[in-house]
Design an enzyme around this catalytic site. Sequence first.
Site, short mmCIF file in Angstrom:
data_model
loop_
_atom_site.label_atom_id
_atom_site.label_comp_id
_atom_site.label_asym_id
_atom_site.label_seq_id
_atom_site.Cartn_x
_atom_site.Cartn_y
_atom_site.Cartn_z
N GLY A 239 -1.45 -8.25 -10.26
CA GLY A 239 -1.96 -8.54 -8.92
C GLY A 239 -1.26 -9.66 -8.17
N CYS A 355 3.95 15.11 11.71
CA CYS A 355 3.10 15.49 12.85
C CYS A 355 1.74 14.83 12.77
CB CYS A 355 2.97 17.00 12.90
SG CYS A 355 4.58 17.77 12.99
N TYR A 384 5.13 0.66 -5.07
CA TYR A 384 4.22 1.56 -4.36
C TYR A 384 4.93 2.23 -3.19
CZ TYR A 384 1.11 -1.15 -7.30
OH TYR A 384 0.54 -1.76 -8.39
N1 LLP Z 1 -3.36 -3.43 -13.78
C1 LLP Z 1 -4.30 -2.66 -13.24
C2 LLP Z 1 -5.46 -2.29 -14.05
C3 LLP Z 1 -4.18 -2.20 -11.92
O1 LLP Z 1 -5.12 -1.44 -11.39
C4 LLP Z 1 -3.04 -2.57 -11.15
C5 LLP Z 1 -2.86 -2.10 -9.77
C6 LLP Z 1 -2.06 -3.37 -11.77
C7 LLP Z 1 -2.26 -3.80 -13.08
C8 LLP Z 1 -0.81 -3.81 -11.07
O2 LLP Z 1 -1.09 -4.59 -9.97
P1 LLP Z 1 0.11 -5.31 -9.15
O3 LLP Z 1 0.70 -6.37 -10.04
O4 LLP Z 1 1.11 -4.27 -8.83
O5 LLP Z 1 -0.54 -5.86 -7.96
N2 LLP Z 1 -0.93 1.07 -3.70
C9 LLP Z 1 -1.33 -0.30 -3.43
C10 LLP Z 1 -1.52 -1.10 -4.69
C11 LLP Z 1 -2.51 -0.53 -5.66
C12 LLP Z 1 -2.67 -1.34 -6.91
C13 LLP Z 1 -3.54 -0.67 -7.90
N3 LLP Z 1 -3.69 -1.33 -9.16
C14 LLP Z 1 -0.31 -0.92 -2.47
O6 LLP Z 1 0.62 -0.23 -2.06
O7 LLP Z 1 -0.45 -2.06 -2.11
#
Ligand code: LLP
Length: 420
Positions: A239, A355, A384
Amino acid sequence: MQHIRYQDNQLYCEDIPLHELVEEFDTPLYVYSKNQIVENFRALDTPLAGTNHVICYALKANSNVSLLKVLANEGAGADVVSAGELYLALKAGFSPEKIAFAGVGKREGEIEYALKEGIYSINVESTQELQLISLIAMRLHTKARISLRVNPDIDAESHPYITTGLRSNKFGISGDKALEAFRLAATLSSIEVIGVHTHIGSQITKVEPFVEAAKYVAGLVAKLREANILIHHIDFGGGFGVQYADAVRHEAVPVEENNSAIPALGDFVTAVLPILQPTGCSLWLEPGRSIVANAGILLTKVLYTKENGTKKFVVVDAGMNDLIRPSLYNAHHQIVPLKIETYEHEKVDIVGPICETGDFLARDRMLSKVKRNDGLAVMTTGAYGFVNTSNYNARLHPAEIMVNGEKVRVIRERQTLEQL
Ligand code: LLP
């Protein structure tokens, strides 16, 4: 070091001027800097050197196998959320002892696959899932190593679609039921409870929510020990936020509003380490975005410029099917020319060919003045980005390129019409 940057009025990825890739491979095109990925990984890994830890890359951010191999070679683990991601992680060479399987809706077949591969931990999100895992493990004559994902009810102050640690979110077991769930797990003979998992959200741009979550987790470990449930593993999730505005600078490119200073990657780790380390547990982190986001860009070409009413539009050949983040989250990605040819700017909407009115990459954005066939880079799209591409409007998935110094490698061919 910033591996995607301006040099001599051209945007480069490592040693390659990006307009050359457009000429050779066409657009839309995802391009990644191998050395940026490695540096980002190390920025998180190095502060943990003295701790029993694994940086488990979250495959959901970008699961191209060639990119995964880079991280597997660095010693990363893998955070997977489906049989597909587990398959890709194994194919890329991640060792099963460094794989965790998370996700709120695991299917029976996926649990069986994970157990057969002997991965380190299945991160369990409900008591029903716990019981199902126990049954499957019994059937397979094995013992399932699990961690329980606890929802600490902490506001990560991110976009509402990507906060996950609030009571009202679907994720994990709520804090007030956690002890009970751990007790239940301890009674199941085919289950070995090794740890606690938490993940409070994505694109979190302050350390405070992580500090709060760390305190919660350390407190829970102590409570469990008092109850004689001896866990030795913390999976603290991912996160960590990245900077989207002003990703690259050039005096000809409009400066973007950038009022929130985002902590350096290592700072997220050093903020929670003094709280989590005294638990004596092994510490796993699951970053996705922070490892790959700024290592990737989406290249696109200007198809047309036009004015409708009071609005100016720049129509490009990448749309919401290539990058959904602006349409879905109103996400901001800096958009810059591949070659600096003017110091003039104008306010435009940068829109794709799909579209739908919701098909935009940016709205009311000050952009360097562009004309037909100019190349543009949509910055900070390594995470993403490609993983969320679709065939909407029967458009083809773009190609992906990895740059390493002067070396350029196609790591996914552009889809063809026949593959539709
Ligand atoms: N661990 C778990 C359980 C998660 O659900 C996620 C992300 C991560 C790790 C990795 O998180 P990160 O370090 O990448 O923030 N599509 C969205 C982001 C969705 C994230 C979902 N879970 C976007 O484009 O911002």
